[in-house]
Write a protein that holds these residues in place. Structure first.
Motif, short mmCIF file in Angstrom:
data_model
loop_
_atom_site.label_atom_id
_atom_site.label_comp_id
_atom_site.label_asym_id
_atom_site.label_seq_id
_atom_site.Cartn_x
_atom_site.Cartn_y
_atom_site.Cartn_z
N ASP A 1 43.15 37.03 52.59
CA ASP A 1 42.71 37.55 51.30
C ASP A 1 43.32 38.92 51.00
O ASP A 1 43.55 39.26 49.85
CB ASP A 1 41.18 37.61 51.23
CG ASP A 1 40.54 38.33 52.41
OD1 ASP A 1 40.90 39.48 52.68
OD2 ASP A 1 39.66 37.72 53.06
N ALA B 1 38.62 42.21 44.39
CA ALA B 1 38.89 41.36 43.22
C ALA B 1 38.50 42.07 41.94
O ALA B 1 39.21 42.00 40.92
CB ALA B 1 38.14 40.03 43.36
N CYS C 1 48.07 40.23 43.98
CA CYS C 1 47.51 40.13 42.63
C CYS C 1 47.55 41.46 41.91
O CYS C 1 47.96 41.55 40.74
CB CYS C 1 46.06 39.62 42.70
SG CYS C 1 45.86 37.88 43.11
N GLU C 2 47.14 42.52 42.60
CA GLU C 2 47.08 43.83 41.94
C GLU C 2 48.48 44.33 41.59
O GLU C 2 48.71 44.86 40.50
CB GLU C 2 46.35 44.84 42.83
CG GLU C 2 46.10 46.15 42.13
CD GLU C 2 45.11 47.05 42.85
OE1 GLU C 2 44.83 48.15 42.32
OE2 GLU C 2 44.62 46.67 43.93
N ALA D 1 42.18 36.28 41.38
CA ALA D 1 41.23 37.39 41.52
C ALA D 1 39.84 36.99 41.04
O ALA D 1 38.83 37.32 41.67
CB ALA D 1 41.73 38.61 40.74
N ARG D 2 39.77 36.28 39.94
CA ARG D 2 38.46 35.83 39.45
C ARG D 2 37.80 34.90 40.47
O ARG D 2 36.58 34.96 40.68
CB ARG D 2 38.61 35.12 38.11
CG ARG D 2 39.02 36.05 36.96
CD ARG D 2 38.99 35.34 35.61
NE ARG D 2 39.56 36.21 34.58
CZ ARG D 2 40.80 36.10 34.12
NH1 ARG D 2 41.61 35.15 34.59
NH2 ARG D 2 41.25 36.93 33.19
N VAL E 1 41.19 44.52 41.07
CA VAL E 1 42.37 43.87 40.49
C VAL E 1 42.13 43.60 39.01
O VAL E 1 42.95 43.94 38.15
CB VAL E 1 42.68 42.54 41.22
CG1 VAL E 1 43.76 41.77 40.47
CG2 VAL E 1 43.12 42.81 42.65
N LEU E 2 41.00 42.98 38.70
CA LEU E 2 40.69 42.67 37.30
C LEU E 2 40.53 43.94 36.48
O LEU E 2 40.86 43.98 35.29
CB LEU E 2 39.43 41.82 37.23
CG LEU E 2 39.55 40.43 37.89
CD1 LEU E 2 38.19 39.77 38.00
CD2 LEU E 2 40.52 39.55 37.13
N GLN F 1 46.60 38.30 49.40
CA GLN F 1 46.40 37.80 48.05
C GLN F 1 45.98 38.91 47.10
O GLN F 1 46.54 39.04 46.00
CB GLN F 1 45.35 36.70 48.05
CG GLN F 1 45.81 35.37 48.62
CD GLN F 1 44.78 34.29 48.39
OE1 GLN F 1 43.60 34.46 48.72
NE2 GLN F 1 45.19 33.18 47.83
N LEU F 2 45.03 39.72 47.51
CA LEU F 2 44.51 40.76 46.62
C LEU F 2 45.57 41.81 46.29
O LEU F 2 45.71 42.20 45.12
CB LEU F 2 43.29 41.43 47.24
CG LEU F 2 41.99 40.63 47.19
CD1 LEU F 2 40.92 41.28 48.06
CD2 LEU F 2 41.48 40.51 45.75
#
Length: 298
Positions: free
Chosen positions: A273, A60, A280-281, A45-46, A63-64, A276-277
């Motif tokens: 993406d 992103a 990640c979340e 995410a970063r 997510v963070l 991926q996002l």
């Protein structure tokens, strides 16, 4: 050397933590370390913060933002200040408000008061409800009087204990002349509050692909374990996996995430993406430490 019961034999130092996915022996399934998986998801995410796509950058940051770490909160605040889309601003502001940052609530409260955009006002009111703030309830109650908006407003208000919303949903669910889809939506909304007949109807709705995601989430809020298989299956679908992760945390707080992580770990390697996002979340939600703020108001 192992220390047996009553033994004075020296003990070897503990091994280093395993990688996110490590094979133990040939033919033996890999072992997943949720801490390592979480660290990898946050690293990805970063990295996506540097994407040339504003949409990916925003995703992103969201997510963070699930971590509510100080740098993540400031990243959200910057994203909120830079965002030009009113709808996207609501998503960012909700994430800030979930972390207890007053800038999030202020932005949502301002959006609810927007005299020009009913859709923005409704989205902001729903976001406030999701973070447990009553600031949008008044506007949602106004929408109960509009045929095109009453069902959506009632679905939110009933989870906040609103008697008027419950009465409306009960009437729709019992109306044989109402649109069948509206009746099912009303039953699912009532199921989230634990109404017995509605819970039965929501279980039946799990068989309908159109209503399965909403029914599974409602049953999770009713702490009905019948939702679990559908929610686990949803983790494999990019558009559904974050909602599924949130619902699983509501259904079984403190659940062991390890059996749930394989499809998410696989999605981290996707060339898309979006995959991926969302992976990640969902990972960040499922592997949150016990001291983390709640991912969603039950």
């Amino acid at each position: 050397l192992a220390r047996g019961r009553g033994s004075t034999t020296a003990v070897a130092p503990p091994p280093p933590p395993p990688p996110a996915v490590a094979a133990i022996d040939a033919g033996v399934p890999a072992v997943i370390d949720p801490r390592a998986v979480r660290a990898r998801a946050l690293t990805i995410a970063r990295g996506l913060l540097a994407s040339p796509s504003p949409r990916v950058q925003r995703g992103a940051a969201l997510v963070l933002g699930r971590t509510c770490a100080a740098d993540a909160v400031e990243g959200l605040a910057t994203a909120l200040a830079d965002e030009v889309s009113a709808i996207a601003r609501i998503e960012i502001a909700e994430s800030l408000a979930r972390c207890g940052d007053p800038r999030g609530k202020a932005a949502l409260t301002a959006a609810v008061a927007d005299p020009d955009r009913r859709d923005v006002r409704a989205d902001a009111a729903r976001a406030l409800a999701r973070v447990g703030d009553p600031g949008g309830d008044g506007f949602l109650r106004q929408l109960l009087g509009l045929a095109s908006h009453r069902l959506g407003a009632a679905e939110v208000l009933v989870t906040r204990g609103d008697a008027g919303a419950a009465k409306l949903l009960t009437a729709i669910a019992a109306d044989a002349k109402a649109d069948p889809a509206d009746r099912t939506r009303a039953q699912i909304a009532l199921a989230a509050t634990g109404v017995p007949d509605a819970v039965v109807a929501a279980r039946a709705a799990l068989e309908d692909p159109l209503f399965r995601p909403a029914a599974a989430q409602a049953l999770a809020h009713a702490h009905d374990d019948g939702a679990r298989p559908a929610l686990i299956a949803m983790l494999a679908v990019a558009a559904l996996r974050v909602d599924a992760a949130l619902a699983l945390e509501v259904l079984a707080p403190g659940l062991d995430p390890v059996p749930l992580l394989p499809p998410l770990v696989a999605a981290l390697d996707s060339p898309r993406d979006t995959d991926q996002l969302t992976a990640c979340e969902a990972i960040v939600v499922l592997t949150a430490p016990a001291s983390a703020p709640p991912a969603e108001v039950p």
